[in-house]
Design a protein around this motif. Structure first.
Motif, PDB file in Angstrom:
ATOM      1  N   LYS A  33       8.235 -60.574  92.313  1.00  0.00           N
ATOM      2  CA  LYS A  33       8.857 -60.247  93.597  1.00  0.00           C
ATOM      3  C   LYS A  33      10.243 -59.634  93.423  1.00  0.00           C
ATOM      4  CE  LYS A  33       6.654 -63.953  96.248  1.00  0.00           C
ATOM      5  NZ  LYS A  33       6.933 -65.210  96.974  1.00  0.00           N
ATOM      6  N   THR A  34      11.040 -60.231  92.547  1.00  0.00           N
ATOM      7  CA  THR A  34      12.406 -59.743  92.345  1.00  0.00           C
ATOM      8  C   THR A  34      12.407 -58.330  91.775  1.00  0.00           C
ATOM      9  OG1 THR A  34      13.180 -61.993  91.973  1.00  0.00           O
ATOM     10  CG2 THR A  34      14.589 -60.217  91.168  1.00  0.00           C
ATOM     11  N   THR A  35      11.581 -58.085  90.783  1.00  0.00           N
ATOM     12  CA  THR A  35      11.545 -56.767  90.159  1.00  0.00           C
ATOM     13  C   THR A  35      10.964 -55.728  91.118  1.00  0.00           C
ATOM     14  OG1 THR A  35      11.258 -57.847  88.022  1.00  0.00           O
ATOM     15  CG2 THR A  35      10.887 -55.481  88.090  1.00  0.00           C
ATOM     16  N   LEU A  36       9.951 -56.097  91.879  1.00  0.00           N
ATOM     17  CA  LEU A  36       9.382 -55.177  92.862  1.00  0.00           C
ATOM     18  C   LEU A  36      10.429 -54.776  93.889  1.00  0.00           C
ATOM     19  CD1 LEU A  36       7.131 -53.613  94.244  1.00  0.00           C
ATOM     20  CD2 LEU A  36       6.434 -55.751  95.365  1.00  0.00           C
ATOM     21  N   ARG A  37      11.142 -55.731  94.427  1.00  0.00           N
ATOM     22  CA  ARG A  37      12.171 -55.422  95.428  1.00  0.00           C
ATOM     23  C   ARG A  37      13.265 -54.543  94.845  1.00  0.00           C
ATOM     24  NH1 ARG A  37      12.038 -61.174  98.441  1.00  0.00           N
ATOM     25  NH2 ARG A  37      10.416 -60.599  99.916  1.00  0.00           N
ATOM     26  N   THR A  38      13.653 -54.810  93.614  1.00  0.00           N
ATOM     27  CA  THR A  38      14.673 -53.985  92.965  1.00  0.00           C
ATOM     28  C   THR A  38      14.181 -52.548  92.822  1.00  0.00           C
ATOM     29  OG1 THR A  38      15.524 -55.894  91.766  1.00  0.00           O
ATOM     30  CG2 THR A  38      16.079 -53.722  90.885  1.00  0.00           C
ATOM     31  N   CYS A  39      12.941 -52.379  92.416  1.00  0.00           N
ATOM     32  CA  CYS A  39      12.365 -51.036  92.263  1.00  0.00           C
ATOM     33  C   CYS A  39      12.277 -50.304  93.601  1.00  0.00           C
ATOM     34  CB  CYS A  39      10.979 -51.111  91.631  1.00  0.00           C
ATOM     35  SG  CYS A  39      11.002 -51.578  89.897  1.00  0.00           S
ATOM     36  N   LEU A  40      11.810 -50.986  94.630  1.00  0.00           N
ATOM     37  CA  LEU A  40      11.703 -50.356  95.951  1.00  0.00           C
ATOM     38  C   LEU A  40      13.069 -49.944  96.490  1.00  0.00           C
ATOM     39  CD1 LEU A  40       9.050 -52.591  97.747  1.00  0.00           C
ATOM     40  CD2 LEU A  40       8.771 -50.224  96.986  1.00  0.00           C
ATOM     41  N   GLN A  41      14.033 -50.828  96.329  1.00  0.00           N
ATOM     42  CA  GLN A  41      15.377 -50.523  96.827  1.00  0.00           C
ATOM     43  C   GLN A  41      15.985 -49.342  96.075  1.00  0.00           C
ATOM     44  OE1 GLN A  41      18.366 -53.592  96.372  1.00  0.00           O
ATOM     45  NE2 GLN A  41      19.393 -52.909  98.236  1.00  0.00           N
ATOM     46  N   ALA A  42      15.863 -49.334  94.765  1.00  0.00           N
ATOM     47  CA  ALA A  42      16.427 -48.241  93.976  1.00  0.00           C
ATOM     48  C   ALA A  42      15.753 -46.916  94.314  1.00  0.00           C
ATOM     49  CB  ALA A  42      16.290 -48.550  92.487  1.00  0.00           C
ATOM     50  N   GLU A  43      14.440 -46.948  94.472  1.00  0.00           N
ATOM     51  CA  GLU A  43      13.693 -45.728  94.788  1.00  0.00           C
ATOM     52  C   GLU A  43      14.088 -45.185  96.156  1.00  0.00           C
ATOM     53  OE1 GLU A  43      10.703 -42.804  93.780  1.00  0.00           O
ATOM     54  OE2 GLU A  43      11.800 -44.290  92.624  1.00  0.00           O
ATOM     55  N   SER A  44      14.179 -46.052  97.152  1.00  0.00           N
ATOM     56  CA  SER A  44      14.532 -45.574  98.489  1.00  0.00           C
ATOM     57  C   SER A  44      15.964 -45.066  98.533  1.00  0.00           C
ATOM     58  CB  SER A  44      14.306 -46.653  99.547  1.00  0.00           C
ATOM     59  OG  SER A  44      15.143 -47.753  99.346  1.00  0.00           O
ATOM     60  N   ARG A  45      16.862 -45.710  97.825  1.00  0.00           N
ATOM     61  CA  ARG A  45      18.253 -45.206  97.783  1.00  0.00           C
ATOM     62  C   ARG A  45      18.308 -43.802  97.187  1.00  0.00           C
ATOM     63  NH1 ARG A  45      21.529 -50.526  95.835  1.00  0.00           N
ATOM     64  NH2 ARG A  45      21.775 -51.431  97.908  1.00  0.00           N
ATOM     65  N   GLU A  46      17.541 -43.592  96.152  1.00  0.00           N
ATOM     66  CA  GLU A  46      17.527 -42.278  95.511  1.00  0.00           C
ATOM     67  C   GLU A  46      16.888 -41.224  96.408  1.00  0.00           C
ATOM     68  OE1 GLU A  46      18.189 -39.322  92.749  1.00  0.00           O
ATOM     69  OE2 GLU A  46      18.972 -41.358  92.741  1.00  0.00           O
ATOM     70  N   LEU A  47      15.769 -41.552  97.012  1.00  0.00           N
ATOM     71  CA  LEU A  47      15.021 -40.569  97.794  1.00  0.00           C
ATOM     72  C   LEU A  47      15.631 -40.274  99.158  1.00  0.00           C
ATOM     73  CD1 LEU A  47      11.384 -41.698  97.010  1.00  0.00           C
ATOM     74  CD2 LEU A  47      12.563 -39.679  96.140  1.00  0.00           C
ATOM     75  N   PHE A  48      16.321 -41.241  99.748  1.00  0.00           N
ATOM     76  CA  PHE A  48      16.802 -41.057 101.103  1.00  0.00           C
ATOM     77  C   PHE A  48      18.309 -40.923 101.220  1.00  0.00           C
ATOM     78  CE2 PHE A  48      12.716 -43.284 101.474  1.00  0.00           C
ATOM     79  CZ  PHE A  48      12.035 -42.305 102.156  1.00  0.00           C
ATOM     80  N   ARG A  49      19.009 -40.867 100.115  1.00  0.00           N
ATOM     81  CA  ARG A  49      20.460 -40.716 100.214  1.00  0.00           C
ATOM     82  C   ARG A  49      20.785 -39.300 100.656  1.00  0.00           C
ATOM     83  NH1 ARG A  49      21.880 -40.586  93.930  1.00  0.00           N
ATOM     84  NH2 ARG A  49      21.301 -38.443  93.634  1.00  0.00           N
ATOM     85  N   SER A  50      21.908 -39.179 101.315  1.00  0.00           N
ATOM     86  CA  SER A  50      22.300 -37.876 101.843  1.00  0.00           C
ATOM     87  C   SER A  50      23.811 -37.829 101.970  1.00  0.00           C
ATOM     88  CB  SER A  50      21.649 -37.673 103.215  1.00  0.00           C
ATOM     89  OG  SER A  50      22.099 -36.484 103.782  1.00  0.00           O
ATOM     90  N   ASP A  51      24.345 -36.628 102.001  1.00  0.00           N
ATOM     91  CA  ASP A  51      25.783 -36.470 102.152  1.00  0.00           C
ATOM     92  C   ASP A  51      26.257 -36.839 103.549  1.00  0.00           C
ATOM     93  OD1 ASP A  51      25.865 -35.625  99.573  1.00  0.00           O
ATOM     94  OD2 ASP A  51      25.965 -33.495 100.054  1.00  0.00           O
ATOM     95  N   GLY A  52      25.403 -36.673 104.541  1.00  0.00           N
ATOM     96  CA  GLY A  52      25.805 -36.984 105.907  1.00  0.00           C
ATOM     97  C   GLY A  52      24.682 -37.643 106.670  1.00  0.00           C
ATOM     98  N   ARG A  53      25.033 -38.412 107.647  1.00  0.00           N
ATOM     99  CA  ARG A  53      24.030 -39.130 108.418  1.00  0.00           C
ATOM    100  C   ARG A  53      23.088 -38.179 109.145  1.00  0.00           C
ATOM    101  NH1 ARG A  53      27.471 -43.350 111.733  1.00  0.00           N
ATOM    102  NH2 ARG A  53      26.227 -42.279 113.276  1.00  0.00           N
ATOM    103  N   LEU A  54      23.606 -37.127 109.733  1.00  0.00           N
ATOM    104  CA  LEU A  54      22.747 -36.201 110.455  1.00  0.00           C
ATOM    105  C   LEU A  54      21.734 -35.564 109.512  1.00  0.00           C
ATOM    106  CD1 LEU A  54      21.873 -34.695 112.970  1.00  0.00           C
ATOM    107  CD2 LEU A  54      23.677 -33.006 112.521  1.00  0.00           C
ATOM    108  N   ASP A  55      22.179 -35.152 108.337  1.00  0.00           N
ATOM    109  CA  ASP A  55      21.291 -34.538 107.349  1.00  0.00           C
ATOM    110  C   ASP A  55      20.149 -35.482 106.975  1.00  0.00           C
ATOM    111  OD1 ASP A  55      20.452 -32.609 105.373  1.00  0.00           O
ATOM    112  OD2 ASP A  55      21.366 -33.929 103.879  1.00  0.00           O
ATOM    113  N   ALA A  56      20.470 -36.744 106.730  1.00  0.00           N
ATOM    114  CA  ALA A  56      19.443 -37.725 106.356  1.00  0.00           C
ATOM    115  C   ALA A  56      18.454 -37.942 107.489  1.00  0.00           C
ATOM    116  CB  ALA A  56      20.101 -39.049 105.961  1.00  0.00           C
ATOM    117  N   LEU A  57      18.956 -38.055 108.702  1.00  0.00           N
ATOM    118  CA  LEU A  57      18.078 -38.263 109.844  1.00  0.00           C
ATOM    119  C   LEU A  57      17.199 -37.046 110.113  1.00  0.00           C
ATOM    120  CD1 LEU A  57      20.524 -40.184 112.184  1.00  0.00           C
ATOM    121  CD2 LEU A  57      18.407 -41.072 111.198  1.00  0.00           C
ATOM    122  N   GLN A  58      17.758 -35.857 109.964  1.00  0.00           N
ATOM    123  CA  GLN A  58      16.957 -34.644 110.160  1.00  0.00           C
ATOM    124  C   GLN A  58      15.862 -34.528 109.107  1.00  0.00           C
ATOM    125  OE1 GLN A  58      20.191 -31.764 110.297  1.00  0.00           O
ATOM    126  NE2 GLN A  58      19.806 -31.430 112.484  1.00  0.00           N
TER     127      GLN A  58
END
Length: 147
Positions: A41-66
């Motif tokens: 469970k711990t390793t799965l959550r760490t992997c999911l969190q790291a992956e989503s941070r990488e894939l969904f990070r953006s310079d600005g909130r509007l850019d990420a939402l768009q």
């Protein structure tokens, strides 16, 4: 990114274009982690969190939402933060499937109702941790009540 986390394990050949849960399950099988164990469970959550941070990070909130609107099929793409959030309120999509759509370059499935999404997510075991979704300005717009 999750690729770095998954790749840190010797003897495991990570495929960054494969679905994240399949990759994690391959790693868990290789390491002998039992589904439901604390380590699993711990390793799965760490992997999911790291992956989503990488894939969904953006310079600005509007850019990420768009980008999120484009990912889930909202057309035309809204022009403001408020209009993006309003459009996303009507979208029913599994967050783990959304991660996989970016990893694999495929379209993400949307559901007609929240009940259909809830049932699918529970049956498939694809439930993204609420606390992480709440901490991400773009992803939190996709949260539904699961329980």
């Amino acid at each position: 990114m999750a690729a770095n986390i998954l790749s840190q394990y010797s003897g495991f050949q990570h495929d960054p274009n494969a679905p994240i849960l399949e990759e994690f399950q391959r790693l868990a099988a290789l390491r002998g982690w039992k589904a439901g164990s604390k380590r699993y469970k711990t390793t799965l959550r760490t992997c999911l969190q790291a992956e989503s941070r990488e894939l969904f990070r953006s310079d600005g909130r509007l850019d990420a939402l768009q980008q999120l609107c484009r990912d889930v099929g909202v057309h035309p793409t809204p022009e403001t933060i408020t209009s993006c959030r309003k459009a996303l309120q009507n979208v029913n999509v599994n967050i783990i499937d959304l991660i996989d759509s970016r990893r694999c370059g495929s379209a993400v499935e949307t559901f007609r109702t929240r009940v259909a999404l809830r049932n699918y997510s529970k049956m498939q075991g694809k439930i993204y941790p609420k606390q992480w979704a709440k901490s991400d300005d773009a992803i939190r717009n996709l949260l539904i009540r699961m329980w």
